[in-house]
Design a protein around this motif. Structure first.
Motif, PDB file in Angstrom:
ATOM      1  N   ILE A 106      31.402   6.578 -15.854  1.00 30.31           N
ATOM      2  CA  ILE A 106      30.621   6.527 -14.823  1.00 30.31           C
ATOM      3  C   ILE A 106      31.275   6.074 -13.595  1.00 30.31           C
ATOM      4  N   GLN A 107      31.574   6.780 -12.659  1.00 24.60           N
ATOM      5  CA  GLN A 107      32.519   6.294 -11.669  1.00 24.60           C
ATOM      6  C   GLN A 107      31.949   6.783 -10.360  1.00 24.60           C
ATOM      7  N   THR A 108      31.782   5.780  -9.230  1.00 25.40           N
ATOM      8  CA  THR A 108      31.452   6.014  -7.914  1.00 25.40           C
ATOM      9  C   THR A 108      32.487   5.651  -7.131  1.00 25.40           C
ATOM     10  N   SER A 109      32.638   6.828  -6.161  1.00 28.66           N
ATOM     11  CA  SER A 109      33.867   6.278  -5.179  1.00 28.66           C
ATOM     12  C   SER A 109      33.678   7.018  -3.706  1.00 28.66           C
ATOM     13  N   ILE A 110      34.321   6.521  -2.935  1.00 29.29           N
ATOM     14  CA  ILE A 110      34.474   7.245  -1.700  1.00 29.29           C
ATOM     15  C   ILE A 110      35.577   8.021  -1.524  1.00 29.29           C
ATOM     16  N   PHE A 111      35.525   9.142  -0.995  1.00 27.27           N
ATOM     17  CA  PHE A 111      36.531  10.090  -0.830  1.00 27.27           C
ATOM     18  C   PHE A 111      36.574  10.883   0.543  1.00 27.27           C
ATOM     19  N   ALA A 112      37.985  11.327   0.878  1.00 28.79           N
ATOM     20  CA  ALA A 112      37.807  12.131   1.872  1.00 28.79           C
ATOM     21  C   ALA A 112      38.909  13.184   1.705  1.00 28.79           C
ATOM     22  N   ILE A 113      38.357  14.584   1.992  1.00 27.61           N
ATOM     23  CA  ILE A 113      39.137  15.769   1.605  1.00 27.61           C
ATOM     24  C   ILE A 113      39.481  16.319   3.023  1.00 27.61           C
ATOM     25  N   LYS A 114      40.940  16.463   3.247  1.00 26.33           N
ATOM     26  CA  LYS A 114      41.409  17.293   4.301  1.00 26.33           C
ATOM     27  C   LYS A 114      41.769  18.732   4.074  1.00 26.33           C
ATOM     28  N   THR A 115      40.836  19.479   4.851  1.00 27.06           N
ATOM     29  CA  THR A 115      41.190  21.048   4.436  1.00 27.06           C
ATOM     30  C   THR A 115      41.575  21.444   5.924  1.00 27.06           C
ATOM     31  N   THR A 116      42.882  22.472   5.509  1.00 30.30           N
ATOM     32  CA  THR A 116      43.608  22.984   6.605  1.00 30.30           C
ATOM     33  C   THR A 116      43.335  24.349   6.353  1.00 30.30           C
ATOM     34  N   PRO A 117      43.225  25.415   7.486  1.00 28.65           N
ATOM     35  CA  PRO A 117      42.952  26.625   7.244  1.00 28.65           C
ATOM     36  C   PRO A 117      44.510  27.347   7.291  1.00 28.65           C
ATOM     37  N   LYS A 118      44.562  28.379   6.083  1.00 27.13           N
ATOM     38  CA  LYS A 118      45.859  28.761   5.893  1.00 27.13           C
ATOM     39  C   LYS A 118      46.224  29.887   7.124  1.00 27.13           C
ATOM     40  N   SER A 119      45.322  30.220   7.757  1.00 28.48           N
ATOM     41  CA  SER A 119      45.304  31.208   8.856  1.00 28.48           C
ATOM     42  C   SER A 119      45.851  30.767  10.277  1.00 28.48           C
ATOM     43  N   GLY A 120      45.971  29.061  10.131  1.00 25.87           N
ATOM     44  CA  GLY A 120      46.091  28.468  11.314  1.00 25.87           C
ATOM     45  C   GLY A 120      44.933  27.984  11.807  1.00 25.87           C
ATOM     46  N   GLY A 121      45.204  26.845  12.749  1.00 26.46           N
ATOM     47  CA  GLY A 121      44.104  25.993  13.467  1.00 26.46           C
ATOM     48  C   GLY A 121      44.054  24.768  12.901  1.00 26.46           C
ATOM     49  N   GLY A 122      43.118  23.842  13.538  1.00 27.13           N
ATOM     50  CA  GLY A 122      43.139  22.411  13.002  1.00 27.13           C
ATOM     51  C   GLY A 122      42.534  22.329  11.632  1.00 27.13           C
ATOM     52  N   SER A 123      42.978  21.061  11.211  1.00 30.71           N
ATOM     53  CA  SER A 123      42.380  20.504   9.739  1.00 30.71           C
ATOM     54  C   SER A 123      41.116  19.864  10.173  1.00 30.71           C
ATOM     55  N   SER A 124      40.257  19.714   9.260  1.00 26.65           N
ATOM     56  CA  SER A 124      39.097  19.017   9.224  1.00 26.65           C
ATOM     57  C   SER A 124      39.026  18.122   7.988  1.00 26.65           C
ATOM     58  N   ILE A 125      38.430  16.917   8.163  1.00 26.58           N
ATOM     59  CA  ILE A 125      38.220  16.008   6.845  1.00 26.58           C
ATOM     60  C   ILE A 125      36.881  15.688   6.838  1.00 26.58           C
ATOM     61  N   GLY A 126      36.497  15.854   5.616  1.00 25.47           N
ATOM     62  CA  GLY A 126      35.073  15.761   4.963  1.00 25.47           C
ATOM     63  C   GLY A 126      35.088  14.384   3.940  1.00 25.47           C
ATOM     64  N   ARG A 127      34.321  13.620   4.656  1.00 28.52           N
ATOM     65  CA  ARG A 127      34.054  12.229   3.770  1.00 28.52           C
ATOM     66  C   ARG A 127      33.023  12.296   2.848  1.00 28.52           C
ATOM     67  N   GLY A 128      32.971  11.619   1.634  1.00 22.49           N
ATOM     68  CA  GLY A 128      31.703  11.527   0.854  1.00 22.49           C
ATOM     69  C   GLY A 128      31.715  10.520   0.040  1.00 22.49           C
ATOM     70  N   ARG A 129      30.490  10.369  -0.810  1.00 23.73           N
ATOM     71  CA  ARG A 129      30.355   9.419  -1.945  1.00 23.73           C
ATOM     72  C   ARG A 129      30.092  10.125  -3.006  1.00 23.73           C
TER      73      ARG A 129
END
Length: 160
Positions: A106-129
């Motif tokens: 059983i593991q808890t962690s804080i993560f952040a995922i960077k999502t970059t659209p393939k069609s162009g445009g800015g990236s966004s970062i989603g953080r979660g636990r």
């Protein structure tokens, strides 16, 4: 007094019958670290099939509210849809706690995922636990499968 002594003896000998088997070895930690790295790498490669293989066929992933994914096929479909439109990269994965109980981790962690659209445009970062329950399984490429995952909003940036 004799009854109290007998009850104490019964308690002493039966205490282990219901105890959980707590295991926590260096090799278990290393194998779980490799497994979680494999999951992150599969996301970064956009490999939806591998992402699915690293989850139990009975996986349930809770992302808040009504956002629940049930089953390995649903995990693969969701990952494939995400990867089709975006490049996905884990930019943070800070483990807060890991417990081993028998063949379960059983593991808890804080993560952040960077999502970059393939069609162009800015990236966004989603953080979660997240709290993820893994099971050891010989059918997994890493020896571990995700059985349950619970995700919530991460707290404000903090040092771990």
């Amino acid at each position: 007094m004799k009854i109290i002594f007998q009850l104490l003896l019964m308690l002493f000998f039966s205490a282990g019958a219901y105890a959980q088997e707590i295991t926590d070895t260096t090799s278990l930690r290393q194998s779980l670290e490799k497994a979680t790295a494999a999951i992150r790498n599969a996301f970064e490669k956009g490999d939806a099939a591998l992402v699915a293989q690293l989850h139990s066929k009975d996986v349930i992933k809770y992302f808040g509210g009504n956002n629940v994914i049930v089953g390995r096929d649903a995990v693969e479909k969701g990952a494939k849809d995400w990867f089709q439109n975006s490049k996905v990269e884990f930019v943070e994965n800070a483990v807060e706690n890991t417990e081993f109980v028998g063949k379960i981790a059983i593991q808890t962690s804080i993560f952040a995922i960077k999502t970059t659209p393939k069609s162009g445009g800015g990236s966004s970062i989603g953080r979660g636990r997240s709290m993820v329950i893994y099971i050891q399984d010989k059918t997994s490429p890493t020896g571990w499968l995700t059985l349950r995952e619970f995700v919530q909003e991460a707290p404000a940036k903090m040092r771990l």
